[in-house]
Design an enzyme around this catalytic site. Structure first.
Site, short mmCIF file in Angstrom:
data_model
loop_
_atom_site.label_atom_id
_atom_site.label_comp_id
_atom_site.label_asym_id
_atom_site.label_seq_id
_atom_site.Cartn_x
_atom_site.Cartn_y
_atom_site.Cartn_z
N TYR A 1 -1.92 -1.00 10.45
CA TYR A 1 -0.82 -0.17 10.92
C TYR A 1 -0.97 0.24 12.38
CZ TYR A 1 1.13 -0.75 6.44
OH TYR A 1 1.69 -1.35 5.35
N ALA B 1 -3.58 -7.71 2.83
CA ALA B 1 -4.23 -6.44 2.50
C ALA B 1 -3.43 -5.32 3.15
CB ALA B 1 -5.66 -6.42 3.00
N LYS B 2 -3.20 -4.27 2.42
CA LYS B 2 -2.51 -3.12 3.01
C LYS B 2 -3.59 -2.18 3.53
CE LYS B 2 1.14 0.24 1.92
NZ LYS B 2 2.04 0.01 3.03
N SER B 3 -4.11 -2.51 4.71
CA SER B 3 -5.19 -1.70 5.28
C SER B 3 -4.63 -0.78 6.34
CB SER B 3 -6.26 -2.60 5.90
OG SER B 3 -5.77 -3.20 7.08
#
Ligand code: PMP
Length: 316
Positions: A164, A158-160
């Site tokens: 980051y 998932a690019k949550s």
């Protein structure tokens, strides 16, 4: 990189003014990092403006949302059209596009279900991400002391936004120590990826990259490079990569929407190959950049056209 303000931002189906896209400090996302997002590029190709792999990016946004039980009231195709709409409205090409799905202002507490889901799409001018801006020069990187996300903790597929925080630790450590970027290992010590890029190695003429099980984001540039390599007849293997292979490979490079294809000339101050861009990286870059610029035809149907006059050509 400073943010250059544009006119419009797409919000839940409507274009709003840049200055109106604000959030309350008690929004769920501010407190708990509840957001998933994308990074997409629109290129000024020879035959006009085109968004690179728009459907794949919007599918990944939907996948990230699904993992976090965020129900979106928009389909993949509607989100693709929304990106086209905002790029056309702001008339900035080439540009970077940032779709964001977040949990907004509703209730406080970890339970996210009672905070509304807001979808924003922003676009802005953006140039080169890593290094001097010369695609053939290569960057100096280190192996990070921080590991990538452990399996079954923060989902790496998932690019949550919250992922980051890990990327920031990797990036800050690298910068403080005089490197451009860090390469993170997974919790088992295998090579994973950069703070915002996938990683490729060339060893004995074979292109290697870590499989998705090694805590990597399923990068769309990664997928494009794998496709191009197969078409060019370059042997490709997705396999677990021990750290020391970084030091004894002929070539190492990053891929990503921002990084495109960025050669790495040293890892931990050990030269990669002879410290110059290698032939496989060069070949892949040449093929990839030709497609991005429109010098080569879009034979994979990777571009979604945007009805806007490009203001300036792509520089690579
Ligand atoms: N890994 C991470 C952690 C990233 O942030 C990115 C950038 N989105 C990538 C890999 C590369 O993915 P893509 O090629 O889809 O931009």
């Amino acid at each position: 990189m400073a943010i250059n303000k544009t006119e419009k931002i797409w919000h839940n189906g409507k274009l709003i003014n840049w200055d109106d896209a604000t959030l309350h400090v008690m929004s769920h996302v501010v407190n708990y990092g509840s957001a998933v997002f994308e990074g997409v590029r629109c290129y000024a190709r020879k035959d006009g403006a085109g968004i690179f792999r728009a459907a794949e990016h919007m599918q990944r946004l939907l996948d990230s949302s699904k993992i976090y039980r965020m129900e979106l009231p928009f389909t993949r195709d509607e989100l693709v059209r929304a990106m086209v709409e905002v790029v056309a409205a702001n008339r900035i090409v080439p540009c970077y596009i940032r779709p964001i799905v977040l949990r907004g202002y509703g209730q406080i507490g970890v339970n996210p279900f009672n905070s509304p889901i807001d979808v924003y799409i922003v676009n802005y001018e953006w140039g080169k991400y890593l290094g001097s801006g010369k695609a053939d020069e290569g960057v100096d990187v280190c192996v990070s002391s921080w590991n990538r996300l452990a399996p079954n903790t923060m989902p790496a597929m998932a690019k949550s936004g919250a992922n980051y925080m890990n990327s920031q630790l990797i990036k800050m450590e690298a910068i403080v120590n005089g490197y451009v970027e860090g390469i993170a290992l997974d919790v088992n010590g295998y090579v994973s990826e950069g703070s915002g890029e996938n990683l490729f190695l060339v060893r004995n003429g074979t292109l290697l990259t870590a499989p998705l099980g090694n805590s990597v984001l399923p990068g769309i540039t990664r997928d494009s490079v794998l496709q191009l390599a197969r078409e060019l007849g370059i042997p490709v293997v997705e396999q677990m990569i021990p750290r020391e292979m970084l030091y004894i490979s002929e070539e190492v490079f990053f891929t990503g929407t921002a990084a495109e294809i960025t050669p790495i000339r040293s890892v931990d101050k050990i030269a990669v190959g002879d410290g110059k861009i290698g032939p496989v990286t060069k070949r892949l870059q040449k093929e990839f950049f030709a497609i991005l610029q429109g010098a080569a035809p879009d034979r994979h149907h990777w571009f979604t056209p945007v009805p806007v006059q490009a203001r300036q050509p792509v520089t690579v």
